[in-house]
Design an enzyme around this catalytic site. Structure first.
Site, PDB file in Angstrom:
ATOM      1  CD  GLU A  52       1.662  15.066   3.254  1.00 27.00           C
ATOM      2  OE1 GLU A  52       0.886  16.027   3.169  1.00 27.00           O
ATOM      3  OE2 GLU A  52       1.989  14.373   2.268  1.00 27.00           O
TER       4      GLU A  52
ATOM      5  CG  ASP B 269       2.949  12.739  -0.885  1.00 30.15           C
ATOM      6  OD1 ASP B 269       2.795  13.890  -0.451  1.00 30.15           O
ATOM      7  OD2 ASP B 269       2.085  12.138  -1.566  1.00 30.15           O
TER       8      ASP B 269
END
Length: 590
Positions: free
Chosen positions: A287, A255
């Site tokens: 990400e 993330d």
């Protein structure tokens, strides 16, 4: 356990357990056990403390800091009583794995299904749905973070104990059983992990080791983690290895890595993970808001490509607020670039990134990009959590679905998307602290004040309270929704597309090369790739309200989003809100 870890409770083959904590600056550290007397821990070099003693699996324990509180183990493998409760000794070798010969498929063949465990009924609920997902054509599920968080429910990005699955989802063995069962259905399992921040409640690292955090920078979610410290790096890299080995996950989605203030950490993580899994196929996906293509050249398999999502969202809905403004001037043209080259922005300035965003990405394979029409972020970070099926005409949704599921990039569906669910996915929490719950609620409403639709304070008051149990309940999937005619029709359509992808296209995606893409009118796109076997795939999609001229692709009709479209081409062009695909085999002529 298949690996030794520097942190936490390591159950040993001799039946004893080694406890170890990094707590530099503490004058002393003690081990407390719920059913036995306390023990002093021995000081080691570098600020480490350890003790080895009799402690069977299931032993409840905590650490007593010499100049602070008694705290749970920050590397706890399971908790009894939420993040503030007792940590639990776990024997990972005790789980009887059934599918020991499992081998994950090559990454370019992946069809990813992102899900939230709680919103699908916990580990047991997802396990019961595996057969349906496998039949649908999903071969990879990606689970939103499971690391223990404070309270009853959470998206998972407020985790504070990265090694411990939250109690609300079941036991460690329940999570292993889900991974095991998925492998039995031919489905790989990825886990979303958060290494850029800790949640706002239950993080004791400030008391244990203040040097865990940087004092000169902050993230949008709190204090920045200091990856310059080797024990800090090890804490997270060993966590990645832990999930991939002890739980046999097939990959990780990292993330918001743009919030990790260290240029070398991600490279080290990739190297050590690849070495630890011993040649086994594992997927590492990012990400990364900065769209740094260099991360994908060697260290990582792919990145979520929000550029494709944003282009599709503008084309399907006409929305142009906030970050959508960067795509609203030419969404079809920008989508064409993304389908051919990966990122829309490769260094250019945008309204929201004045100094430029991204790096050149055209040299990367299509499989370096995970494309989506919906994700937990893009749905859940809307004020009212509306899904695309509630925002756009169904014809546009079907057209975008065809493009998403047949293009060579790795497609990702968000749970319920396969049947055009209209249930919202809202931002939800279950913090036990009334003060924190109030701060989150008010912060959420303040965040959306910048959107014109919610400029009115009265409208902002209608944004669901994240801490209200009804908000979580409203975000859970309802199996009965799948039985409605529109939803059944959509699920059948998705199943047909994924069958075509698996049987006709996926074996040849690795090595696919873009041949070119362009606009069809102002709201359509036509894209073409040469696959590894020499065949040519052409996809055309029109998201506008009028028929547009469109050159027929070489080869034969592969799929269409509306029946009868082949009768409208080429004489009448591509119909409004529709898509069509052609495939030319290498031994055929146009």
């Amino acid at each position: 356990m298949s690996h030794r870890y520097a942190f936490g409770a390591l159950h040993l083959p001799n039946g004893r357990t080694r406890f170890r904590l990094w707590a530099p600056g503490q004058p002393g550290v003690g081990l407390e056990r719920r059913d036995a007397g306390p023990l002093p821990m021995q000081a080691e070099e570098g600020g480490w403390w350890s003790v080895e003693t009799e402690a069977a699996p299931g032993t409840r324990y905590r650490y007593a800091l010499g100049n602070g509180p008694t705290v749970p183990d920050p590397a706890s493998h399971a908790q009894d009583g939420d993040v503030d409760g007792w940590s639990v000794v776990v024997d990972h070798a005790a789980y009887p794995w059934r599918h020991t010969g499992w081998t994950a498929h090559p990454w370019p063949r992946s069809v990813v299904y992102e899900l939230h465990l709680g919103a699908m009924g916990g580990t047991r609920g997802v396990e019961e749905d595996l057969q349906r997902l496998a039949t649908l054509g999903v071969n990879t599920i990606e689970i939103m973070p499971v690391a223990d968080f404070a309270g009853s429910c959470n998206w998972g990005y407020d985790g504070v104990l990265p090694y411990a699955p939250d109690e609300s989802y079941g036991t460690p063995d329940d999570l292993k059983a889900l991974v095991d069962a998925a492998h039995g259905h031919g489905i790989a399992v990825m886990l979303d992990v958060v290494y850029n921040h800790f949640g706002p409640a239950g993080n004791y690292w400030h008391s244990i080791a203040p040097d865990f955090f940087r004092k000169d920078i902050h993230t949008p979610w709190g204090d920045a983690i200091d990856f310059r410290e080797k024990p800090v790096r090890d804490f997270f890299i060993e966590n990645a290895i832990y999930w991939l080995t002890e739980y046999r996950f097939d990959g990780l989605r990292l993330d918001a890595v743009h919030a990790i203030a260290d240029e070398t950490f991600l490279h080290e993580l990739s190297e050590r993970v690849r070495a630890a899994v011993g040649g086994r196929t594992v997927y590492l996906v990012l990400e990364n808001e900065t769209n740094d293509a260099s991360r994908l050249e060697k260290d990582f398999d792919a990145q979520w490509n929000d550029d494709v999502h944003h282009c599709l969202h503008v084309l399907l809905t006409g929305e142009h607020d906030a970050y959508y403004a960067d795509y609203a001037d030419d969404p079809a043209g920008r989508l064409a670039r993304a389908l051919m080259e990966g990122y829309v922005y490769q260094g250019e300035a945008t309204d929201n990134h004045k100094d430029g965003r991204g790096k050149p990405s055209a040299h990367l394979p299509p499989s370096a990009f995970v494309n989506s029409m919906q994700t937990h972020d893009q749905v859940g970070n809307r004020a009212l959590g509306e899904r695309i099926a509630a925002l756009a005409p169904i014809g546009n949704v079907r057209a975008a679905t065809l493009l998403l599921l047949l293009a060579p990039q790795v497609p990702m569906l968000f749970m319920g998307e396969e049947y055009a669910s209209k249930r919202p996915f809202l931002f939800f929490t279950g913090f036990p602290s009334p003060e924190l719950a109030k701060a989150v609620r008010e912060g959420r409403r303040k965040e959306f004040a910048r959107f014109p639709a919610f400029a009115d304070p009265h409208r902002r008051e209608q944004i669901p309270d994240p801490n209200d149990p009804k908000t979580f309940a409203a975000s859970c999937l309802d199996p009965a929704e799948r039985q409605q005619p529109e939803q059944e029709h959509m699920e059948s359509f998705v199943s047909t597309l994924l069958r075509l992808r698996r049987m006709r296209l996926a074996p040849h995606y690795e090595g696919a090369k873009p041949l070119g893409a362009g606009k069809l009118g102002e709201r359509g796109v036509r894209a073409q790739w040469q696959l590894a076997d020499g065949s040519v795939l052409t996809i055309a999609a029109q998201f506008g309200e009028h028929t547009v001229p469109c050159e027929v692709g070489p080869g034969r009709l592969l799929a269409e989003s509306r029946t009868g479209l082949e009768d409208e081409l080429p004489e009448h062009g591509l119909a409004a809100r529709s898509a069509i695909a052609w495939l030319q085999h290498p031994d055929a002529t146009a």
